[in-house]
Design a protein around this motif. Structure first.
Motif, short mmCIF file in Angstrom:
data_model
loop_
_atom_site.label_atom_id
_atom_site.label_comp_id
_atom_site.label_asym_id
_atom_site.label_seq_id
_atom_site.Cartn_x
_atom_site.Cartn_y
_atom_site.Cartn_z
N CYS A 1 0.43 -1.42 0.19
CA CYS A 1 0.04 -0.05 -0.41
C CYS A 1 1.05 1.49 -0.51
O CYS A 1 0.41 2.45 0.25
CB CYS A 1 -0.68 0.02 1.25
SG CYS A 1 0.03 -0.33 2.98
N SER B 1 -5.47 4.69 2.80
CA SER B 1 -6.83 4.54 2.48
C SER B 1 -6.52 3.39 0.74
O SER B 1 -7.48 2.62 0.87
CB SER B 1 -6.88 6.19 1.93
OG SER B 1 -6.17 6.42 0.34
N ARG B 2 -5.24 2.97 1.14
CA ARG B 2 -4.81 2.39 -0.28
C ARG B 2 -4.83 1.17 0.06
O ARG B 2 -5.52 -0.22 -0.43
CB ARG B 2 -3.91 2.43 -1.47
CG ARG B 2 -3.27 3.82 -2.19
CD ARG B 2 -2.07 4.12 -2.17
NE ARG B 2 -1.39 3.03 -3.30
CZ ARG B 2 -1.18 2.75 -4.89
NH1 ARG B 2 -2.15 4.03 -5.37
NH2 ARG B 2 -0.89 2.54 -5.30
N ARG C 1 -8.61 -0.14 0.46
CA ARG C 1 -9.36 -0.22 -0.91
C ARG C 1 -9.19 -1.66 -1.32
O ARG C 1 -9.92 -2.26 -1.77
CB ARG C 1 -8.80 0.84 -1.86
CG ARG C 1 -9.58 1.99 -1.17
CD ARG C 1 -10.17 2.88 -2.31
NE ARG C 1 -11.04 1.92 -3.83
CZ ARG C 1 -11.68 1.86 -4.66
NH1 ARG C 1 -10.58 3.54 -5.85
NH2 ARG C 1 -12.52 1.94 -5.00
N LYS D 1 -11.54 -4.42 1.01
CA LYS D 1 -13.08 -4.33 0.59
C LYS D 1 -12.89 -4.04 -0.78
O LYS D 1 -13.90 -4.59 -0.64
CB LYS D 1 -13.23 -2.15 1.69
CG LYS D 1 -12.92 -2.29 2.57
CD LYS D 1 -13.96 -1.23 2.62
CE LYS D 1 -15.46 -0.98 2.52
NZ LYS D 1 -16.14 0.93 2.99
N ASP D 2 -12.62 -3.41 -1.96
CA ASP D 2 -12.60 -3.40 -3.20
C ASP D 2 -12.15 -3.96 -3.70
O ASP D 2 -12.89 -4.32 -5.57
CB ASP D 2 -13.10 -2.26 -3.38
CG ASP D 2 -13.40 -1.10 -2.51
OD1 ASP D 2 -14.44 -1.02 -2.32
OD2 ASP D 2 -12.59 -0.25 -2.39
N GLU E 1 -8.20 2.29 -11.74
CA GLU E 1 -8.22 1.30 -10.59
C GLU E 1 -7.91 0.26 -11.43
O GLU E 1 -8.49 -0.39 -12.30
CB GLU E 1 -9.85 1.53 -10.58
CG GLU E 1 -10.48 2.56 -9.07
CD GLU E 1 -11.98 2.08 -9.23
OE1 GLU E 1 -12.53 1.33 -9.30
OE2 GLU E 1 -12.35 2.32 -8.00
N ASN F 1 -13.02 0.33 8.81
CA ASN F 1 -13.47 -0.31 7.92
C ASN F 1 -14.84 -0.98 8.34
O ASN F 1 -14.48 -2.35 7.41
CB ASN F 1 -13.19 -0.38 6.43
CG ASN F 1 -13.09 1.34 6.36
OD1 ASN F 1 -13.58 1.87 5.22
ND2 ASN F 1 -12.24 2.21 6.39
#
Lengths: 262, 262, 262, 262
Positions: free
Chosen positions: B167, B195-196, B199, B202-203, B213, B244
């Protein structure tokens, strides 16, 4: 029936450099002590040597040494007791991985060169070695010079140990080894070597440099691999033992037939 | 509930030289990859670092590298496939001995530096690493760069594997890592790093260097220990993940909650 | 009258491990390239080998290699250009001290193994080697493969250089060496080796693997010391050259009788 | 006017690992002892450190040690006298090459760690070191502990020598250094350190651990670079010496103003 282990130091090549007739010598012994990369040996050599031991059905031991390739582990080094313990454990672990991958169990540990010699007379150092061995678990047998403090250290730490004799080396009257550098320290006459091996096992004695018999109880006899004619010597020792009704078996079996503490 | 492993490279001091805030960083992660003496680390450092991991309850992995202390394992070396296999096995074995002596089981293996990078794109090399890991047994999990050939090699050899994301590193549009030497390759903004990480988990995506992305499925995220402010960064990542609803757990648990082959 | 230098790589023992018949081989050559402790050799070996060269009246060169004892300097390593420069200078300096103490001047530098091969085709690396040599001063002659970029690098840096041929190795049609691993790469027939040496010097050609003559201007011919029967081969080469009226002289003399840039 | 040399051990980083504030500390001293790759340092570090010395106008010395990176040259090793001589010469030569390439002449040699300490009390070893230095030629000055056998060895071999004092270390009543491991062995009070330096130079005495003045003639005072606050200490020493009218000059100048044999 009497029995004895024959051991040899092996796997002491390094990279481009070869040393000793490993393949041939391993055929004559019941135990092989394999260098672990600190004083000699490297991962490829270890891998190959463990495989050879598996093929020949020979018991495998670790042969840890001081971290000194240039000096082949023969130069005395002053390490802390904690260092010695960790270095011994490291080397045992590395070799165990190769053994495991060939379906073998490591059976014993015999320190190399200056580490072996210093641990024979320095109790602190001897205890460090023994602790390193103990931490590796698996009931590893610690091999030390007959009569040395290394064997006492094994007893104090509570691990099995085996007493080693040298049939091609002269002994002082006090039962210690004459240093290699002294004249006459290394015996080269094959029949004398063989008969010394037989007497060690049959009679529990060795002739000292002044011609007297000194008591010496041994569980294993070392056959040097880097002597010229090593294979011939090994063969002669093996035959002489056989002719005298002495069976050559790996260390665990030697210890099993002994009384708990001889 | 989602979960992820946080890992850090540790035990990379050597003798008199110290590197990284091991004690502090190990507090923030679920897995520690410990250097094994070839590119960094020595028996004393390994012993101490394994002990720290036991105290902190952190999962231990081996961090084998090329035999190159001066280059810290970051210089590419051309070794034969057999050499790589034996060197990896050697290093795993050495670390396993320390783990065993503290009652720990080694859980994973993550190659270091040039070995990690080369094995990401060279299938022969990747297979050699995987074979070394396989020979150590014990269901060791091989950790490799997400999308790399090292993971494919693990599949081919038939050993468990985990996919790693970074990250704090920029990704090329094709999902490979931008080389450290490129400008912008190392991300230093703490909130961006955090935040990386979120993500990724989560994503399942990461922003590439051109702002798009790209999909990235990761089982573990690396926290670099030798970055200035490493502990702060680790703390920020950990907090962001928690906020999160993402749990930080060791690799075996991450893999257990996954479908057999994602 | 024609002349040529015969060189051999020597001093490649290390600690307990010996390699090559140094004493014997040095008798047949005009130049000895001595390993400097990074891929082989150690201070004792260097000391002894320089002394042997003084006794035999042989010109001494440095034989620097990658810092890789286990790989004998034969494994490719990716070092920075600055690293290569410093490592080459270090090794030259170490050997110079031994030469100076015996009243000798170092005459040349021939990189070893992977460093030699990589520098033949990588201009950046070749320039780094040449810069290391240049910084050592003393008009040291840089020895490189005939036709290689290492020789161009010497020209660009402005230091003397010598072109090397191998009479026991097969050449590709483009003048490069066939890799050792290819079948037929190493020529073992003594009379063929000797006649190739003669043709290199007399006619400036070598037969390529497809049987065509390719031009090859050489200042020095390498005699390998670790081939079985190395001394016999060296003797045969020397005799064949003599019978053809070719004098064997050290590199400085070979270069002196040449036109400034052949 | 009185004068003294201030020296510091430097260039003791290795590869990825840094140690000591070399740049800063070199600003305060007149002589820098640079590690030569055996116990610390590598070719890149040496190159960089010699360049720093040139920029700062500081006299350069070699700082050879035992070949023991893991132990930082602080572990005693038993090498043969011939080995010690060759290892010392090797290290001096390597450093000389870097000095030469920057237009500097090496001025002195100060053994490191265990080699320094052992050579203080073992005449055979001291003579081996002195012979290694002598063989490097160039009137190199051998630096040894004040009152030690290393200085006697230099006299016997016939090379210049300088007597070293430690203003941050406690002395035993017999003029030897108290071992680092003893409580109170390392003095950390800056003003005490500075005043001890002044008294050594002005009065030729040092206070021993039992509070008595013992005579101590020194040509150079060591400033340790790896102590926390090393630069502050160096600055304090320098200022205290200046305030007492003592000039800080390199070793050759210190020796030049002395009587031939003090």
């Amino acid at each position: 029936m009497r029995c004895i282990d024959l051991n040899t130091d092996t796997g002491e090549s390094f990279g481009r450099w070869t040393l000793g007739a490993d393949e041939e010598l391993i055929s004559f012994v019941s135990s092989a002590n394999i260098a672990c990369g600190m004083h000699a040996g490297d991962p490829l050599v270890m891998d190959r040597t463990v495989e050879t031991c598996r093929k020949k059905g020979v018991s495998v031991g670790a042969h840890p040494g001081f971290p000194d390739l240039q000096g082949f582990g023969r130069r005395e080094m002053r390490m802390t007791t904690k260092e010695v313990e960790s270095y011994v454990l490291y080397q045992i672990g590395a070799l165990q991985a190769f053994c495991g991958s060939f379906g073998l169990r490591l059976s014993h540990v015999k320190p190399h060169g200056a580490l072996y010699n210093m641990a024979a007379t320095d109790m602190e150092l001897a205890l460090s070695v023994a602790r390193g061995v103990a931490r590796a678990g698996n009931d590893l047998i610690l091999v030390g010079l007959a009569g040395s403090l290394l064997l006492d250290a094994a007893d104090r730490i509570g691990i099995p140990r085996a007493s080693e004799g040298f049939c091609d080396r002269a002994y002082n009257p006090d039962g210690t080894l004459m240093p290699r550098s002294s004249p006459g320290a290394v015996i080269t006459d094959i029949s004398e070597i063989a008969s010394r091996a037989v007497r060690m096992v049959k009679d529990g004695v060795v002739l000292s440099s002044d011609g007297k018999e000194i008591p010496l109880r041994v569980d294993t006899i070392c056959v040097h691999g880097d002597t010229p004619g090593a294979a011939k010597i090994a063969k002669a020792i093996k035959e002489a033992l056989s002719e005298n009704g002495i069976e050559i078996v790996p260390l665990p079996k030697v210890l099993a037939v002994r009384s708990p503490r001889q």
